[in-house]
Write a protein that holds these residues in place. Structure first.
Motif, PDB file in Angstrom:
ATOM      1  N   PRO A 100      -9.696  -1.115  -3.187  1.00  0.00           N
ATOM      2  CA  PRO A 100     -11.122  -0.929  -3.106  1.00  0.00           C
ATOM      3  C   PRO A 100     -11.512   0.241  -3.972  1.00  0.00           C
ATOM      4  O   PRO A 100     -10.851   1.301  -4.276  1.00  0.00           O
ATOM      5  N   GLU A 105     -15.548   2.731   1.322  1.00  0.00           N
ATOM      6  CA  GLU A 105     -15.173   1.471   2.214  1.00  0.00           C
ATOM      7  C   GLU A 105     -14.517   1.942   3.326  1.00  0.00           C
ATOM      8  O   GLU A 105     -13.522   2.647   3.305  1.00  0.00           O
ATOM      9  N   VAL A 107     -11.737   0.791   5.453  1.00  0.00           N
ATOM     10  CA  VAL A 107     -10.447  -0.276   5.512  1.00  0.00           C
ATOM     11  C   VAL A 107      -9.548  -0.105   6.748  1.00  0.00           C
ATOM     12  O   VAL A 107      -9.163   0.866   7.094  1.00  0.00           O
ATOM     13  N   LEU A 126      -4.144   3.821  -0.699  1.00  0.00           N
ATOM     14  CA  LEU A 126      -5.662   4.029  -0.319  1.00  0.00           C
ATOM     15  C   LEU A 126      -5.967   5.467  -0.160  1.00  0.00           C
ATOM     16  O   LEU A 126      -7.143   5.908  -0.676  1.00  0.00           O
ATOM     17  N   CYS A 131      -9.863   7.059  -0.225  1.00  0.00           N
ATOM     18  CA  CYS A 131     -10.378   5.966   1.077  1.00  0.00           C
ATOM     19  C   CYS A 131      -9.118   6.301   1.872  1.00  0.00           C
ATOM     20  O   CYS A 131      -8.070   5.862   2.107  1.00  0.00           O
ATOM     21  N   PRO A 133      -7.582   5.334   5.523  1.00  0.00           N
ATOM     22  CA  PRO A 133      -7.377   4.028   6.054  1.00  0.00           C
ATOM     23  C   PRO A 133      -7.515   4.370   7.588  1.00  0.00           C
ATOM     24  O   PRO A 133      -7.298   5.489   8.324  1.00  0.00           O
ATOM     25  N   ARG A 185     -13.366  -4.143   5.090  1.00  0.00           N
ATOM     26  CA  ARG A 185     -12.009  -4.512   4.487  1.00  0.00           C
ATOM     27  C   ARG A 185     -11.022  -4.559   5.631  1.00  0.00           C
ATOM     28  O   ARG A 185     -10.615  -3.422   6.155  1.00  0.00           O
ATOM     29  N   CYS A 187      -6.728  -5.560   5.905  1.00  0.00           N
ATOM     30  CA  CYS A 187      -5.550  -5.924   5.340  1.00  0.00           C
ATOM     31  C   CYS A 187      -4.198  -5.949   6.362  1.00  0.00           C
ATOM     32  O   CYS A 187      -4.473  -5.206   7.263  1.00  0.00           O
TER      33      CYS A 187
END
Length: 254
Positions: A100, A105, A107, A126, A131, A133, A185, A187
């Motif tokens: 991203p 965000e 995630v 990330l 970001c 996670p 988001r 994954c």
């Protein structure tokens, strides 16, 4: 194609081995979600290379890591490798997860079994972008949960086990954090039924979601056609146009 040297082969849990490999030259650039085809020497019954996700890229020490689940003759042979042995690898192959642009965000990375492997590299990438996670890691039992300390260095870690020996009892899609928080988001990588369930959850909540497919990939080059996946755009070779795909591309029953 590279001959990589084994730095360490570390048993993890009941059925995993962490292979740490290096090269005399600088390892090529890699992105989270890509994989390698590992040649299995010394196993007369093993004719094809084994596709293994890139678990981590340690640029400081010029190492690439592979988390190998020992499930058959090929992976059992890989588990016998020792420090100093050479392992022929075609690396890197395939595409990777999207990173991203917005560090704000939220995630969520969801892995099951050996499917947790590519999420460590992704979590590191990330974090490098700012970001942080979160992870949901699932397994059948506590002894199948591996590398938790590594994941905890990158972000929050939530655990599920089917037999209630660690974390919350149940599957990854049943963890209570999914009811308490909203993510932007997701994954995921793991067994297909698990990924279908994750994709169904993501779609029902309007969350962007990418999955790393684990189709049989004998060559890694799109030549053997054994990894074909039917998508909305037609049939694709997962090893070339994947393994990471957005769920909106797939024809899964979600």
């Amino acid at each position: 194609m590279l001959d990589l040297k084994v730095v360490a082969a570390q048993p993890l849990g009941n059925r995993y081995v962490l292979l740490r490999l290096t090269a005399d030259e600088q390892l090529p650039d890699m992105v989270p979600g890509q994989f390698a085809e590992l040649r299995v020497d010394g196993s007369p019954d093993t004719f094809l290379r084994r596709p293994i996700s890139i678990n981590f890229l340690d640029k400081e020490h010029n190492e690439v890591w592979f988390l190998v689940a020992v499930v058959g003759k090929g992976t059992s042979r890989l588990a016998t490798l020792r420090r100093g042995d050479l392992l022929n690898c075609i690396i890197p192959l395939g595409n990777g997860f999207s990173i991203p642009r917005d560090a704000d965000e939220k995630v969520l990375l969801i892995g099951g079994g050996v499917g947790v492997a590519p999420l460590l590299f992704l979590g590191e990438k990330l974090l490098e972008t700012g970001c942080e996670p979160s992870f949901i890691l699932g397994a059948r039992t506590a002894s199948d949960l591996v590398m938790l300390d590594h994941f905890k260095r990158l972000g929050r870690v939530f655990v599920t086990t089917e037999d209630d020996t660690a974390g919350e009892k149940g599957f990854v899609t049943q963890h209570s954090i999914l009811e308490k928080e909203r993510f932007d988001r997701i994954c995921t990588c793991g067994p297909k039924p698990m990924m279908v369930a994750v994709a169904r959850y993501a779609k029902s909540h309007g969350i962007d979601c990418e999955v790393s497919l684990e189709n049989m990939m004998a060559c890694g080059l799109g030549a053997c056609l054994c990894c074909v996946e039917e998508t909305k755009e037609g049939n694709i070779c997962v090893c070339k146009q994947g393994p990471v795909l957005n769920i909106n591309q797939l024809l899964w029953p979600i």
